[in-house]
Design an enzyme around this catalytic site. Structure first.
Site, mmCIF file in Angstrom:
data_model
loop_
_atom_site.group_PDB
_atom_site.id
_atom_site.type_symbol
_atom_site.label_atom_id
_atom_site.label_comp_id
_atom_site.label_asym_id
_atom_site.label_seq_id
_atom_site.Cartn_x
_atom_site.Cartn_y
_atom_site.Cartn_z
ATOM 1 N N GLY A 155 55.335 -10.575 28.261
ATOM 2 C CA GLY A 155 54.502 -9.382 28.055
ATOM 3 C C GLY A 155 54.919 -8.604 26.820
ATOM 4 O O GLY A 155 54.905 -7.377 26.810
ATOM 5 N N ALA A 200 52.763 -10.672 21.873
ATOM 6 C CA ALA A 200 52.005 -11.927 22.003
ATOM 7 C C ALA A 200 51.351 -12.038 23.378
ATOM 8 O O ALA A 200 50.175 -12.411 23.491
ATOM 9 C CB ALA A 200 52.928 -13.120 21.759
ATOM 10 N N LYS A 217 46.958 0.887 6.082
ATOM 11 C CA LYS A 217 47.769 0.083 5.150
ATOM 12 C C LYS A 217 46.864 -0.633 4.156
ATOM 13 O O LYS A 217 45.974 -1.379 4.554
ATOM 14 C CB LYS A 217 48.580 -0.935 5.966
ATOM 15 C CG LYS A 217 49.344 -1.929 5.123
ATOM 16 C CD LYS A 217 50.174 -2.877 5.963
ATOM 17 C CE LYS A 217 50.785 -3.963 5.109
ATOM 18 N NZ LYS A 217 51.468 -4.997 5.904
ATOM 19 N N PRO A 234 47.926 -6.234 -2.825
ATOM 20 C CA PRO A 234 46.876 -5.422 -2.201
ATOM 21 C C PRO A 234 46.003 -6.228 -1.238
ATOM 22 O O PRO A 234 45.924 -7.457 -1.347
ATOM 23 C CB PRO A 234 46.042 -5.007 -3.405
ATOM 24 C CG PRO A 234 46.121 -6.205 -4.322
ATOM 25 C CD PRO A 234 47.493 -6.818 -4.108
ATOM 26 N N THR A 292 53.117 -11.270 8.845
ATOM 27 C CA THR A 292 52.209 -12.323 9.291
ATOM 28 C C THR A 292 52.330 -12.730 10.763
ATOM 29 O O THR A 292 51.493 -13.499 11.242
ATOM 30 C CB THR A 292 52.413 -13.584 8.423
ATOM 31 O OG1 THR A 292 53.813 -13.793 8.237
ATOM 32 C CG2 THR A 292 51.748 -13.430 7.082
ATOM 33 N N GLY A 323 44.081 -21.330 6.163
ATOM 34 C CA GLY A 323 45.285 -20.625 5.724
ATOM 35 C C GLY A 323 44.935 -19.257 5.215
ATOM 36 O O GLY A 323 43.842 -19.017 4.701
#
Ligand SMILES: Cc1cc2nc3c(=O)[nH]c(=O)nc-3n(C[C@H](O)[C@H](O)[C@H](O)COP(=O)(O)OP(=O)(O)OC[C@H]3O[C@@H](n4cnc5c(N)ncnc54)[C@H](O)[C@@H]3O)c2cc1C
Length: 502
Positions: free
Chosen positions: A12, A15, A78, A96, A344, A434
């Site tokens: 928990g 993910a 962001k 950016p 990521t 990707g």
């Protein structure tokens, strides 16, 4: 073919709850039970605050209200990541979430910029990017929906409290029928004939059975590794950082709409401004610095007062050899780990969830589905790996053994090919699957002084005076637009203080 009737999610953390919410939202019309098991005693990794723009697609698929999400997770906006000291010490650049200009006569903008630069007629490339200039000025406004407007040329992500996000998604999931069980899994049962997992038994003796298991148990990989032994591709020869120290501190200035990554003697430090605090960490390589020294440097360089003692995390960079094996799909840290240099991990969780949904199996978990899933996830991991390695490889710091060694270290062949292509005349290798695309690669190449020897010869078909004029116009338009944008903090307050929907 027997349909899946019961899914068990083990874990928990971010993910586990992202998976629970994603599956609950999409599978809602089907007679499928979703159960999640988590252990407060084991806890979660407790870091992971910076994201990439795709998180907005995930939130939208769930139907989340953005302002509500921002309030509940103490989020900020962001526009990209500011990299300090990654080329030569003292230099900085921004990666950016947006393009550098538009193609001119079908030729990428940066090719025109390269020619103008060679003629001494170009400003630094960042001057042509709205998200960079807005981010550096501390400004933010959402992108325009008018494709003709300069304001439509960027995207944005969030910086948020991952613990609050998991709680938010837990409430969402439970409201849609996901059943949560608290407890520590002691044993895992497998079918004798084919090794498929059939159930997990908690220390309390309670057993939870299922048809499909999603392993979100973190680095330990309780099902995918400890039970099924899927194996791990260790990538430390390319990305040798193996530890992180993390500490939140008080905010002492308005939150910037940029995450910051500053290189340091044995790795790099992150700085992620949230509404209620700033998240900080030092990702380092333990062969070059001790834990104590890393923590000391981290605390010494904080903007504000630390809110607790630094916490240490250990990891091995790499990827599970098979992320889907039998009836177990590993999502999150159990599937592999790439350091958070480009924010990521949460993105990879999201890709895993959507790929699983695209290939949603029957109880047999056909081999073709597993293979396709693993192919997609392998590519995602490899492409991010190459992009991260580029940051290390293309450094010009000569003041520490760690950085000298990174320049000299071998790089993956796939990355060497990309760099060779760019060095010749500025071509950014394109790929379909990707995450990181042309503007991302461009910002790191140029930001870290990987400069091409030439430019696309087709640029010469355009009069240099014409492209110089277009460049100048764009630069002026970017500056004008930044002027009119609100301060990030002001915009954020207007969202955060707005009355919550009834
Ligand atoms: C230093 C660092 C910085 C990071 N920064 C970022 C970032 O800026 N952006 C980003 O996108 N990502 C970042 N990440 C990654 C991000 O933190 C993780 O991807 C994310 O938190 C997912 O973790 P997880 O849910 O897979 O694992 P965890 O958070 O470890 O959760 C594991 C879960 O499994 C449960 N569990 C384990 N074993 C058992 C058992 N036996 N019985 C019952 N339950 C069990 C635990 O209780 C827990 O609930 C960072 C990671 C690290 C290490």
């Amino acid at each position: 073919m027997t349909p899946i009737r019961k899914i068990v999610i083990v874990g928990g953390g971010t993910a586990g709850w992202m998976t629970a919410a994603g599956l609950a939202a999409v599978l809602k019309g089907l007679p499928i039970d979703i159960q999640l098991v988590e252990s407060a005693e084991i806890g979660t990794v407790g870091v992971g605050e910076a994201t990439v723009p795709h998180i907005r697609d995930y939130n939208a698929r769930l139907g989340l209200d953005e302002a509500d999400f921002m309030r509940k997770t103490q989020a900020t906006y962001k526009l990209g990541i500011e990299f300090r000291d990654w080329g030569r010490k003292g230099e900085a650049y921004v990666h950016p979430f947006g393009a550098f200009g538009q193609p001119i006569a079908g030729i990428p903008f940066h090719q025109h910029w390269l020619r103008a630069r060679a003629r001494g007629e170009a400003a630094p490339i960042q001057a042509y990017s709205l998200p960079i200039m807005a981010g550096l000025a501390g400004k933010f406004a959402p992108p325009s929906s008018d494709p003709r407007s300069l304001g439509s040329t960027f995207s944005y992500a969030y910086q948020f409290d991952a613990g609050l996000y998991a709680l938010y998604l837990r409430a969402y999931s439970e409201a849609r029928g996901v059943v949560r069980t608290e407890g520590k899994i002691a044993t895992v049962a497998q079918r004798p004939d084919d090794g498929f997992v059939t159930g997990v038994t908690l220390e309390s003796g309670h057993t939870i059975e299922g048809d499909l298991f999603v392993d979100c148990s973190g680095f330990r990989g309780l099902l995918i590794e400890q039970t099924l032994q899927a194996g791990y591709d260790d990538w430390t020869q390319w990305l040798p950082c193996d530890r992180a120290a993390a500490v939140p501190c008080d905010s002492v200035e308005p939150a910037t709409p940029l995450t910051r990554a500053t290189s340091d003697a044995a790795g790099w430090r992150w700085r992620i401004p949230l509404q209620h605090r700033v998240g900080n960490g030092y990702v380092y390589c333990s062969s070059y610095i001790s834990d104590d020294e890393a923590a000391r440097v981290l605390v010494e360089k904080l903007d504000g007062k630390p809110q607790q003692d630094p916490r240490f995390l250990r990891f091995v960079t790499g990827r599970r050899k098979r992320q889907w094996l039998k009836n177990v799909v590993a999502i999150g840290l159990s599937s592999g780990f790439l350091e958070p240099l480009e924010s990521t991990s949460i993105h990879l969780i999201q890709v895993a969830i959507s790929t699983l949904l695209e290939l949603f199996p029957h109880q047999g978990c056909e081999q073709a589905d597993q293979d396709e899933y693993n192919r997609v996830m392998d590519l995602e991991f490899e492409r991010i790996r190459d992009f991260l390695v580029l940051h290390y490889h293309a450094n010009q710091r000569e003041d520490s053994a760690f950085w000298n060694d990174r320049r000299a270290a071998p790089i993956p062949d796939s990355l060497a090919r990309k760099i060779a292509l760019f060095r010749e005349r500025g071509v950014v290798a394109a790929y379909k699957d990707g995450f990181f695309k042309e503007p991302s690669w461009l910002s790191v190449y140029l930001g870290q002084n990987v400069l091409p020897d030439g430019f696309d010869p087709l640029v010469e078909a355009i009069d240099p005076a014409q492209s110089a004029r277009l460049l100048a116009e764009l630069k002026a338009a970017v500056a004008r637009t930044v002027e009119t944008m609100p301060e990030h903090e002001t915009f954020l307050r207007s969202v955060a203080d707005a009355r919550a929907p009834a």
